[in-house]
Design an enzyme around this catalytic site. Structure first.
Site, PDB file in Angstrom:
ATOM      1  N   THR A   1      44.101   6.628   1.001  1.00 26.76           N
ATOM      2  CA  THR A   1      44.836   6.301  -0.229  1.00 26.76           C
ATOM      3  C   THR A   1      45.489   4.931  -0.174  1.00 26.76           C
ATOM      4  O   THR A   1      45.598   4.242  -1.194  1.00 26.76           O
ATOM      5  CB  THR A   1      45.910   7.373  -0.498  1.00 26.76           C
TER       6      THR A   1
ATOM      7  N   SER B   1      39.755  10.297   3.945  1.00 21.32           N
ATOM      8  CA  SER B   1      39.857  11.002   5.226  1.00 21.32           C
ATOM      9  C   SER B   1      39.234  12.389   5.182  1.00 21.32           C
ATOM     10  O   SER B   1      38.943  12.980   6.233  1.00 21.32           O
ATOM     11  CB  SER B   1      41.320  11.101   5.676  1.00 21.32           C
TER      12      SER B   1
ATOM     13  N   THR C   1      45.606  10.388   4.685  1.00 15.34           N
ATOM     14  CA  THR C   1      46.589  11.343   5.199  1.00 15.34           C
ATOM     15  C   THR C   1      46.033  12.745   5.439  1.00 15.34           C
ATOM     16  O   THR C   1      46.550  13.476   6.281  1.00 15.34           O
ATOM     17  CB  THR C   1      47.787  11.455   4.239  1.00 15.34           C
ATOM     18  N   ASP C   2      44.994  13.148   4.712  1.00 15.73           N
ATOM     19  CA  ASP C   2      44.567  14.549   4.768  1.00 15.73           C
ATOM     20  C   ASP C   2      44.139  15.001   6.154  1.00 15.73           C
ATOM     21  O   ASP C   2      44.431  16.121   6.565  1.00 15.73           O
ATOM     22  CB  ASP C   2      43.427  14.798   3.773  1.00 15.73           C
TER      23      ASP C   2
ATOM     24  N   CYS D   1      52.023  30.417  11.529  1.00 18.53           N
ATOM     25  CA  CYS D   1      53.345  29.859  11.256  1.00 18.53           C
ATOM     26  C   CYS D   1      53.371  28.388  11.664  1.00 18.53           C
ATOM     27  O   CYS D   1      52.738  27.983  12.640  1.00 18.53           O
ATOM     28  CB  CYS D   1      54.420  30.614  12.037  1.00 18.53           C
TER      29      CYS D   1
END
Length: 434
Positions: free
Chosen positions: A106, A152, A183-184, A367
């Site tokens: 991005t 990405s 970022t992904d 988690c």
């Protein structure tokens, strides 16, 4: 510009910072050394870190993986995938040099037909106009743009290997590296590089942005400049991720928010540094410098499956999977601290069969925070009896890439299971209790 030395609150003027060869000659007599010995020293040189570093946290991470088989590389990653190397800031301080590798994401996107898309050369041209880079306290920055530049989501292990190859090729020429990335999957790339770049003695920092560089309220400028400053003015010896004013250990990082400008966190470990009105580097959290020669080991085993458990899931697909013998490892996304349905007899039977076939099965938690302890409850103990091992407090990104890396080292299943639970590259703060 000054050098921020780990464990110190003072900045060392760059005029007093010795070059790599000077640092070596200060501690070694090179007159009788062979060229190979000099190269070994150059490859492993690193500015000394403070004695306050807690080496006990990394006692096993500094060792070579035992049982690894050193195979010749089966694949090469051509260097014609990058544009020519360009100097961005001739006014920057030549005593510190940083190489920027632009892979896509991005940060460099533009409006293309009504949606964001990548335009080759666009980001490099924008970076040339960043005024802050021209300040004397900034390191000289060179940039190489990969071709093609990628979202990405399209990144794969072959791309990780290409990035590692570029770092290897330029390793002796630069003091630090910044990888501009989408970022992904940035946390996957950061984790993978932390394993592949063995005996790393220089900072390799990944960064990107949630908004394009051109956007008025973009986080791109701050993330970019922060990563450059840390890569050029700190004596880190590891792969890190810088985002939203925090420097995180690469293999402990995770994207936790799809839209916030503070998108990345290190759920089970504190940041290595914060960038505010000054850089605050936490020396006790840093990895010690390596003692061996820098080298790269590619991740080439990709037959890894991730299974996310849900209540009442059908496990019929395991039968065809076992017959196909198409996987080498599996990461089981279990409940809580490593629980799974123990009364589902077919599921337990399939896990036993995987273990007998040499498939390494690792239990990771769904988690975000906390650690896996599969023997805490009876349902988890059933997994351990099937040969399933715990991922401790590793993220799924770190678990998957570590498993691929260890299998790529040629380890047999038993040795791989043992190494998965060792603290390699500072990836695991709470190793499972045997």
């Amino acid at each position: 510009m000054a050098l921020l030395r780990a464990g110190s609150s003072t900045l060392l003027p760059l005029s007093e910072v010795p070059t790599p060869r000077e640092r070596i000659s200060q501690g070694k007599k090179l007159s009788s050394a062979s060229a190979g010995e000099v190269d070994d020293l150059l490859a492993s040189c690193s500015l000394e870190k403070s004695k306050t570093i807690d080496n006990s946290l990394y006692s096993s991470s500094e060792k070579d993986v035992q049982g690894a088989v050193e195979h010749p590389r089966r694949h090469s990653y051509p260097m014609d995938i990058v544009s020519g190397r360009e100097l961005l800031n001739s006014q920057g301080n030549p005593l510190r040099k940083v190489l920027l590798l632009y892979t896509g994401g991005t940060i460099g996107m533009e409006d293309v037909g009504g949606s964001l898309g990548l335009v080759p050369g666009n980001l490099v041209n924008r970076l040339k106009s960043v005024e802050e880079l021209q300040r004397r306290e900034m390191p000289q920055c060179y940039v190489e743009e990969l071709s093609p530049i990628l979202d990405s989501a399209d990144m794969c292990p072959a791309d990780w290997c290409r990035i590692a190859s570029l770092v290897e090729r330029a390793y002796l020429d630069f003091d630090g590296f910044v990888i501009l990335h989408g970022t992904d999957t940035m946390a996957y790339t950061a984790s993978a590089l932390s394993y592949m770049l063995e005996n790393l003695a220089k900072p390799v920092i990944l960064t990107g942005s949630q908004l394009p560089f051109r956007a008025p309220l973009s986080d791109a400028r701050q993330n970019f400049l922060g990563a450059v400053m840390l890569a050029g003015a700190t004596d880190l010896s590891e792969v890190c991720l810088f985002f939203g004013s925090h420097l995180l250990r690469g293999n402990r990082s995770k994207k936790t928010n799809a839209s916030s400008l503070s998108a990345f966190h290190s759920p089970n470990e504190l940041p290595l540094a914060e960038l505010g009105t000054e850089i605050r580097l936490h020396s006790s959290r840093l990895r010690p410098p390596p003692r061996g020669r820098f080298r790269v080991h590619f991740i080439e085993v990709t037959q890894i499956l991730v299974v996310w458990l849900i209540p009442g899931f059908s496990d019929d697909f395991f039968e065809s999977l076992l017959k196909s013998q198409s996987i080498r490892g599996m990461v089981l996304m279990s409940y809580g601290c490593g629980n799974a349905p123990a009364r589902k007899a077919s599921f337990i039977s399939y896990l036993r069969e995987m273990n007998s076939q040499g498939i390494v099965v690792v239990a990771c938690s769904q988690c975000v925070e906390g650690s896996v302890s599969i023997e805490k409850y009876a349902v988890g103990t059933a997994l351990a009896e099937c040969g399933v091992i715990s991922a401790g407090d590793m993220t799924v990104e770190a678990t998957v890439t570590k498993l691929s890396y260890l299998l790529s080292k040629g380890l047999d299943p038993e040795r791989c299971r043992k190494s998965m639970q060792e603290n390699l590259r500072g990836v695991i703060l709470c190793p499972p209790v045997e």
